[in-house]
Every structure is written in C-alpha cells, then in structure tokens.
Design a protein around this motif. Structure first.
Motif, mmCIF file in Angstrom:
data_model
loop_
_atom_site.group_PDB
_atom_site.id
_atom_site.type_symbol
_atom_site.label_atom_id
_atom_site.label_comp_id
_atom_site.label_asym_id
_atom_site.label_seq_id
_atom_site.Cartn_x
_atom_site.Cartn_y
_atom_site.Cartn_z
ATOM 1 N N GLY A 38 1.399 4.264 -2.835
ATOM 2 C CA GLY A 38 1.049 5.623 -2.424
ATOM 3 C C GLY A 38 -0.343 5.728 -1.856
ATOM 4 O O GLY A 38 -1.001 6.760 -1.991
ATOM 5 N N ASP A 97 -4.686 17.072 8.179
ATOM 6 C CA ASP A 97 -3.412 16.507 7.716
ATOM 7 C C ASP A 97 -3.572 15.387 6.696
ATOM 8 O O ASP A 97 -2.703 15.195 5.843
ATOM 9 C CB ASP A 97 -2.618 15.976 8.918
ATOM 10 C CG ASP A 97 -2.257 17.072 9.905
ATOM 11 O OD1 ASP A 97 -2.222 18.252 9.491
ATOM 12 O OD2 ASP A 97 -2.015 16.752 11.086
ATOM 13 N N HIS A 98 -4.668 14.622 6.788
ATOM 14 C CA HIS A 98 -4.863 13.464 5.896
ATOM 15 C C HIS A 98 -6.329 13.415 5.460
ATOM 16 O O HIS A 98 -7.073 12.497 5.849
ATOM 17 C CB HIS A 98 -4.470 12.168 6.616
ATOM 18 C CG HIS A 98 -3.041 12.115 7.046
ATOM 19 N ND1 HIS A 98 -2.023 11.738 6.214
ATOM 20 C CD2 HIS A 98 -2.468 12.430 8.247
ATOM 21 C CE1 HIS A 98 -0.875 11.797 6.870
ATOM 22 N NE2 HIS A 98 -1.112 12.219 8.096
ATOM 23 N N PRO A 153 -0.026 2.536 5.554
ATOM 24 C CA PRO A 153 -0.125 3.981 5.299
ATOM 25 C C PRO A 153 -1.472 4.597 5.645
ATOM 26 O O PRO A 153 -1.563 5.811 5.801
ATOM 27 C CB PRO A 153 0.165 4.088 3.795
ATOM 28 C CG PRO A 153 -0.100 2.739 3.241
ATOM 29 C CD PRO A 153 0.273 1.780 4.328
ATOM 30 N N LEU A 154 -2.514 3.782 5.765
ATOM 31 C CA LEU A 154 -3.793 4.317 6.215
ATOM 32 C C LEU A 154 -3.918 4.297 7.736
ATOM 33 O O LEU A 154 -4.551 5.171 8.326
ATOM 34 C CB LEU A 154 -4.955 3.518 5.607
ATOM 35 C CG LEU A 154 -5.225 3.704 4.117
ATOM 36 C CD1 LEU A 154 -6.402 2.825 3.701
ATOM 37 C CD2 LEU A 154 -5.499 5.157 3.781
ATOM 38 N N PRO A 195 -1.173 6.969 10.206
ATOM 39 C CA PRO A 195 -1.592 8.339 10.536
ATOM 40 C C PRO A 195 -2.717 8.394 11.566
ATOM 41 O O PRO A 195 -2.770 9.328 12.378
ATOM 42 C CB PRO A 195 -2.064 8.899 9.183
ATOM 43 C CG PRO A 195 -1.383 8.078 8.161
ATOM 44 C CD PRO A 195 -1.298 6.704 8.753
ATOM 45 N N GLU A 215 0.829 -1.196 0.000
ATOM 46 C CA GLU A 215 0.000 0.000 0.000
ATOM 47 C C GLU A 215 0.868 1.253 0.000
ATOM 48 O O GLU A 215 0.572 2.246 -0.674
ATOM 49 C CB GLU A 215 -0.931 -0.002 1.219
ATOM 50 C CG GLU A 215 -2.083 -0.985 1.120
ATOM 51 C CD GLU A 215 -3.134 -0.554 0.127
ATOM 52 O OE1 GLU A 215 -3.171 0.639 -0.234
ATOM 53 O OE2 GLU A 215 -3.928 -1.416 -0.309
ATOM 54 N N ALA A 216 1.945 1.216 0.786
ATOM 55 C CA ALA A 216 2.850 2.363 0.828
ATOM 56 C C ALA A 216 3.507 2.570 -0.530
ATOM 57 O O ALA A 216 3.666 3.707 -1.005
ATOM 58 C CB ALA A 216 3.907 2.155 1.908
ATOM 59 N N THR A 228 -2.861 6.787 0.163
ATOM 60 C CA THR A 228 -3.108 7.793 1.193
ATOM 61 C C THR A 228 -4.590 8.111 1.316
ATOM 62 O O THR A 228 -4.957 9.100 1.938
ATOM 63 C CB THR A 228 -2.348 9.093 0.870
ATOM 64 O OG1 THR A 228 -2.739 9.551 -0.432
ATOM 65 C CG2 THR A 228 -0.850 8.867 0.896
ATOM 66 N N ALA A 229 -5.442 7.295 0.712
ATOM 67 C CA ALA A 229 -6.886 7.510 0.792
ATOM 68 C C ALA A 229 -7.569 6.171 0.999
ATOM 69 O O ALA A 229 -7.177 5.165 0.406
ATOM 70 C CB ALA A 229 -7.409 8.180 -0.469
ATOM 71 N N ILE A 282 -8.169 10.103 4.304
ATOM 72 C CA ILE A 282 -8.475 8.988 5.200
ATOM 73 C C ILE A 282 -9.850 9.215 5.814
ATOM 74 O O ILE A 282 -10.076 10.206 6.498
ATOM 75 C CB ILE A 282 -7.407 8.848 6.300
ATOM 76 C CG1 ILE A 282 -6.039 8.549 5.678
ATOM 77 C CG2 ILE A 282 -7.794 7.736 7.275
ATOM 78 C CD1 ILE A 282 -4.918 8.443 6.689
#
Length: 304
Positions: A88, A117-118, A285-286, A289, A84-85, A90-91, A121
C-alpha cells in the motif's frame, strides 16, 4: 548463481564505457567495480570485458549477458513495484529530472495535480538538460526523466527504459525586427542560409535539432553566438546579432522586444518530449501517479 548487483555494475560499465565513470555513477571506487566485475566473470565462467587504454568494451559473451541483464533488472523493478503496491505504498519521495522548459510546461503543473490527488507523494525536481536526465535515471539518481528526442538518445525499443510520450512542439524562427523576411507569415529555412546564427551549445539536444533542420534545408548554419538559455538567444536576436530557431513553448510568455517570430515552412523541426523510467518501474505505486500527472499536464500542449 549470478549476483544481480553485479549485473547492475556490468550495465553501468557498458553505459559509461569506463570503469572510473561507472564507479562515479554508482558511488563506488574503481577498485570495487573492478573486483565485482572479476567476480562476475568467475560466476559466469566467461571473459566479459576487454580493457584498453581508452576504456572497456564488452566481449561477445558480455553482450549476451548484457542483453539478459536488461530483462533481469526490469523484472526486479516490476517485483519491487508489486511489493510496494502490496504494502500500500502511497507515500514517498520521487526525483524528477527535467529540462527548464519541461519543468515549466509539465512538471510544475503536475505537482499541482499530485498535491490534490496524491498528497503523500513528495516530488523533488532536478534541473537537467534534455540529454542529461536519461543517464540520471539509468544511474539511479532520479526515478523519472522528462527528456527530448535527440541524436543518439535511447530509442523506444531500448530494453532499459519505458517511455510515456508527453508533447511535441515545432521550432519557430526568431529574427531581428526589421529583417526583410519578417513580413512573411512563414519562412523557409533555406532563406536563412547566409545569416549569422544564434543557438545552443554542442551537446544540447536542441543544438542537434537545429543543425539537422538546416542540413535538411541544404546548408550548415554559421553559429556565431551560443547560449543554452533561450531568453539569451532571443535577446541576442533582438539586438541584431543573428537569427535563431527556438522551441515554441520556450517562447511562451517571453518578451519578444526587438524581434519577430515566424513559423517555419516545409519540414518543420520538432522537439518531442517524453517521460521515462527504468523499465519495469512504470507501474510502481509512487511512479505511476506521477507519470499520469505529467501526461495530464501535457494534454493539449502539442502544437503544429
């Protein structure tokens, strides 16, 4: 070659102790679970389960395989996190299971931090008592649990879960207004040994904490009234129905009409709150954060 999907089934059966309960948690039929377990035994060449009238238990070979299962599944979680990282990611959606006070104290503030910041998510919050959220994570129904330490909870060395400490808070004594001990700054629990008590139902982690604190003070409380809603507990105390121990954060912003709240002297019962994910997923990555936001929201909450 052992199919890792069958390892997940083995772990679910070990966690839930019956094929029927494991099947329900995995959204499978009991016959499908039984078939997968039979196939796993054929793959390994060992009998892994002993089936009885009250459920199933692992054989010695099953315990060995279960130990390796925790490692294998954690490594698969890490692999998914790295992929996942790499992509990328990030959603996406993250389900957080938390008890009511934990939602108010850390989850809701964390949502505000993540929105800035995110924004990709999307957190879905699920209300779950402190002992219910960890099984939801282990069964895959939630990605993150905000839970409390309780008797029988998975320990910090549990191979299935990775934990992030959030905050610790003491329990305070709640007495009816006019109680003879209300004039003291602090109250020894032993002084409340002969009182009528109000507390959570058995199964609620706070119920265990109250019982343990009273046992350490040398008595068993006479629990006359029960409610898992601390507002109801405080209201009952205000009506003169008895005394209670309530986590300090649960009292914040609550009307104390008809009651006095006092700190407890001696060994203080304490609720320790942490976040947990399936081991290996802590760097997803989800999820990472969200864990960071929960830790930031909890900073400074620990009280003594």
């Amino acid at each position: 070659m052992i199919d890792p999907r069958r390892l997940r089934i083995l772990r679910a059966v070990a966690d839930h102790r019956t094929v029927t309960a494991a099947a329900s948690a995995l959204y499978l039929t009991p016959s499908a679970v039984s078939q997968q377990l039979t196939a796993l035994e054929q793959e390994t060449g060992h009998t892994l389960l002993i089936r009885g009238g009250r459920g199933v238990r692992l054989t010695a070979a099953g315990e060995i395989l279960l130990h390796h299962t925790h490692t294998v599944l954690a490594q698969l979680e890490r692999a998914e996190a790295e992929l996942e990282a790499y992509a990328g990611g990030t959603a996406g959606d993250v389900t957080v299971a938390a008890f009511a006070t934990g939602i108010a104290e850390v989850v809701a503030p964390a949502l505000g931090l993540l929105a800035g910041d995110h924004p990709g998510i999307r957190v879905r919050v699920r209300d779950a008592e402190g002992d219910e959220s960890l099984p939801l994570v282990l069964d895959g129904e939630a990605e993150i649990a905000v839970a409390v330490e309780y008797r029988g909870a998975p320990g910090v060395d549990d191979l299935r879960l990775a934990r992030v400490p959030l905050y610790a808070e003491p329990f305070d004594a709640v007495l009816p207004a006019g109680h003879p001990l209300g004039a003291a700054d602090r109250i020894a629990l032993a002084e409340l040994a002969h009182e009528r008590w109000i507390g959570p139902y058995p199964g609620n982690p706070c119920h265990d904490m109250v019982l343990l604190a009273c046992e350490q003070a040398g008595f068993q409380p006479s629990l006359v009234h029960s409610s898992d809603d601390f507002r109801a507990v405080v209201a009952l105390a205000g009506a003169g129905a008895g005394v209670a121990l309530v986590p300090r954060a649960a009292l914040r912003g609550m009307a104390w009409e008809g009651t006095v709240v006092r700190a407890v002297s001696g060994p203080v019962p304490t609720r320790r709150v942490f976040a947990a994910v399936r081991r290996g997923a802590e760097h997803h990555p989800l999820l990472s954060p969200v864990l960071d936001a929960l830790a930031k929201a909890a900073a400074g909450l620990s009280t003594g």
